[in-house]
Write a protein that holds these residues in place. Structure first.
Motif, PDB file in Angstrom:
ATOM      1  N   GLU A  74       0.940  -1.410  -0.363  1.00 57.34           N
ATOM      2  CA  GLU A  74       0.385  -0.072   0.455  1.00 57.34           C
ATOM      3  C   GLU A  74       0.472   1.137   0.259  1.00 57.34           C
ATOM      4  N   LEU A  75       1.872   1.584   1.018  1.00 56.59           N
ATOM      5  CA  LEU A  75       2.826   2.684   1.354  1.00 56.59           C
ATOM      6  C   LEU A  75       3.309   2.875  -0.014  1.00 56.59           C
ATOM      7  N   THR A  76       4.438   1.574  -1.182  1.00 57.95           N
ATOM      8  CA  THR A  76       4.658   1.783  -1.942  1.00 57.95           C
ATOM      9  C   THR A  76       3.732   2.199  -3.168  1.00 57.95           C
ATOM     10  N   GLY A  77       2.744   1.426  -3.079  1.00 59.49           N
ATOM     11  CA  GLY A  77       1.034   2.008  -4.008  1.00 59.49           C
ATOM     12  C   GLY A  77       0.806   3.914  -4.048  1.00 59.49           C
ATOM     13  N   ASP A  78       0.713   3.790  -3.323  1.00 62.79           N
ATOM     14  CA  ASP A  78       0.502   5.058  -3.027  1.00 62.79           C
ATOM     15  C   ASP A  78       2.267   5.863  -3.286  1.00 62.79           C
ATOM     16  N   ALA A  79       2.697   5.800  -2.903  1.00 64.64           N
ATOM     17  CA  ALA A  79       4.351   6.434  -3.937  1.00 64.64           C
ATOM     18  C   ALA A  79       3.859   6.667  -5.328  1.00 64.64           C
ATOM     19  N   LEU A  80       4.226   5.530  -5.576  1.00 62.65           N
ATOM     20  CA  LEU A  80       4.222   5.462  -7.272  1.00 62.65           C
ATOM     21  C   LEU A  80       3.024   5.780  -8.079  1.00 62.65           C
ATOM     22  N   LEU A  81       1.766   5.788  -7.183  1.00 57.75           N
ATOM     23  CA  LEU A  81       0.357   6.264  -8.022  1.00 57.75           C
ATOM     24  C   LEU A  81       1.668   8.214  -7.751  1.00 57.75           C
ATOM     25  N   GLN A  82       1.583   8.746  -6.646  1.00 59.53           N
ATOM     26  CA  GLN A  82       2.098  10.070  -6.871  1.00 59.53           C
ATOM     27  C   GLN A  82       3.807  10.147  -8.372  1.00 59.53           C
ATOM     28  N   ASP A  83       4.276   8.897  -8.734  1.00 56.51           N
ATOM     29  CA  ASP A  83       4.912   9.223  -9.356  1.00 56.51           C
ATOM     30  C   ASP A  83       5.473   7.274  -9.631  1.00 56.51           C
ATOM     31  N   PRO A  84       4.640   6.877 -11.086  1.00 55.94           N
ATOM     32  CA  PRO A  84       5.551   5.804 -11.441  1.00 55.94           C
ATOM     33  C   PRO A  84       6.576   4.993 -12.047  1.00 55.94           C
ATOM     34  N   LYS A  85       7.589   6.031 -11.398  1.00 58.73           N
ATOM     35  CA  LYS A  85       8.734   5.483 -11.754  1.00 58.73           C
ATOM     36  C   LYS A  85       9.418   6.090 -11.405  1.00 58.73           C
TER      37      LYS A  85
END
Length: 331
Positions: free
Chosen positions: A134-145
């Protein structure tokens, strides 16, 4: 910086009664510093006291708070994070609260290696990865790369076997941006580390990549994925009729994507190496495509394609010489 460097409302450590027993240690840049970094008074105050307690090797609640102030001023400082971990161990601090704290730092500094490393150590200590997707998913929603988020996500998945819903997550990212190379890389990671490269999975992934290429033909990420999947096809890149037919159909329909032409060159190369070259997939075709790429479709890499073209020309000459020698011997 994670937090504002404003001194408004700030009580300097040098003015705090509970810190009177500590003599601050100023930064030592030597007698002739080349470049002096202009730090704020607040920054100097915090780090002067941090150096002091580091020298004393003090591990206490007040130093734990000091490291927090130091992190807010410079979240990339490795020494601060390492010493904070030493203090957490020494004090037996509640690591759940530390997880919450580092999550807040990540949200403000999502591309900071030290923060993600601290998070990883905490998860290892707790042996609890339940929040990491969930944490990394949220971060990747902000910046997928975000490389650090992907790295942490892959580590958590591989270490704790968290593959269950990852293909769905990846497919959503690719739907949102079919050129997201990080999402394509993650798809390969999941198949490679979880599903495996059975012939059925190979053909499934080939079909998936081809469908995405039909949608956007000049998509380097999808072509690279297809090439990577073909490495697991026992028939080789030139032996899969579905793939070769797909490429030729695109070519015959006037598609001149440099990634398509480069892929056909790879097909030719593979066919030659296996002794299965033809007028359709042989040296002449490869030479023709290298010339087209160098002069029209990928001119920015013209030197590379001219070099590859010369290799095929030498290979063609060797084949012709060998054939001539064989005919001479027979006569």
């Amino acid at each position: 910086m994670y937090d504002s460097d404003s001194d408004i409302g700030w009580t300097f450590y040098k003015d705090r009664p509970e810190w009177k027993d500590i003599t601050p240690v100023p930064e030592d840049d030597g007698p002739n510093p080349v470049v002096v970094i202009a730090h704020s008074e607040k920054f100097e105050d915090v780090y002067d006291y941090f150096r002091a307690v580091l020298q004393k090797n003090e591990k206490s609640e007040r130093v734990l708070q000091l490291t927090k102030d130091a992190v807010e001023l410079n979240p990339a400082n490795y020494t601060v994070w390492q010493y904070r971990r030493d203090i957490l161990k020494a004090l037996g601090t509640d690591l759940r609260s530390e997880l919450d704290y580092v999550e807040s730092v990540i949200k403000h500094s999502p591309k900071n290696y030290q923060v993600w490393h601290h998070r990883r150590v905490l998860v290892e200590w707790l042996q609890d990865p339940s929040q990491e997707l969930e944490l990394t998913g949220d971060a990747l929603l902000q910046d997928p790369k975000n490389y650090h988020a992907w790295q942490h996500r892959q580590w958590a998945m591989k270490t704790f076997g968290l593959y269950g819903k990852e293909m769905e997550f990846v497919e959503n990212l690719i739907k949102e941006d079919v050129r997201n190379n990080s999402a394509w890389n993650q798809r390969y990671f999941v198949v490679n580390n979880h599903f495996g490269w059975s012939d059925m999975n190979v053909q499934k992934e080939i079909c998936y990549a081809m469908e995405k290429i039909k949608f956007v033909k000049n998509n380097e990420s999808a072509w690279n994925y297809l090439r990577g999947v073909m490495l697991h096809d026992k028939r080789g890149i030139s032996g899969n009729a579905v793939v070769t037919s797909f490429c030729e159909e695109l070519y015959n329909n006037k598609c001149r994507s440099p990634y398509l032409l480069a892929f056909i060159i790879d097909i030719c190369d593979d066919a030659i190496k296996k002794g299965e070259s033809s007028s359709f997939h042989g040296a002449d075709r490869a030479i023709e495509l290298c010339h087209a790429l160098a002069t029209k479709y990928d001119k920015i890499r013209s030197k590379y394609w001219n070099y590859i073209g010369e290799k095929f020309k030498k290979l063609k000459k060797e084949q012709e010489d060998q054939q001539n020698n064989t005919e001479t011997e027979e006569n």
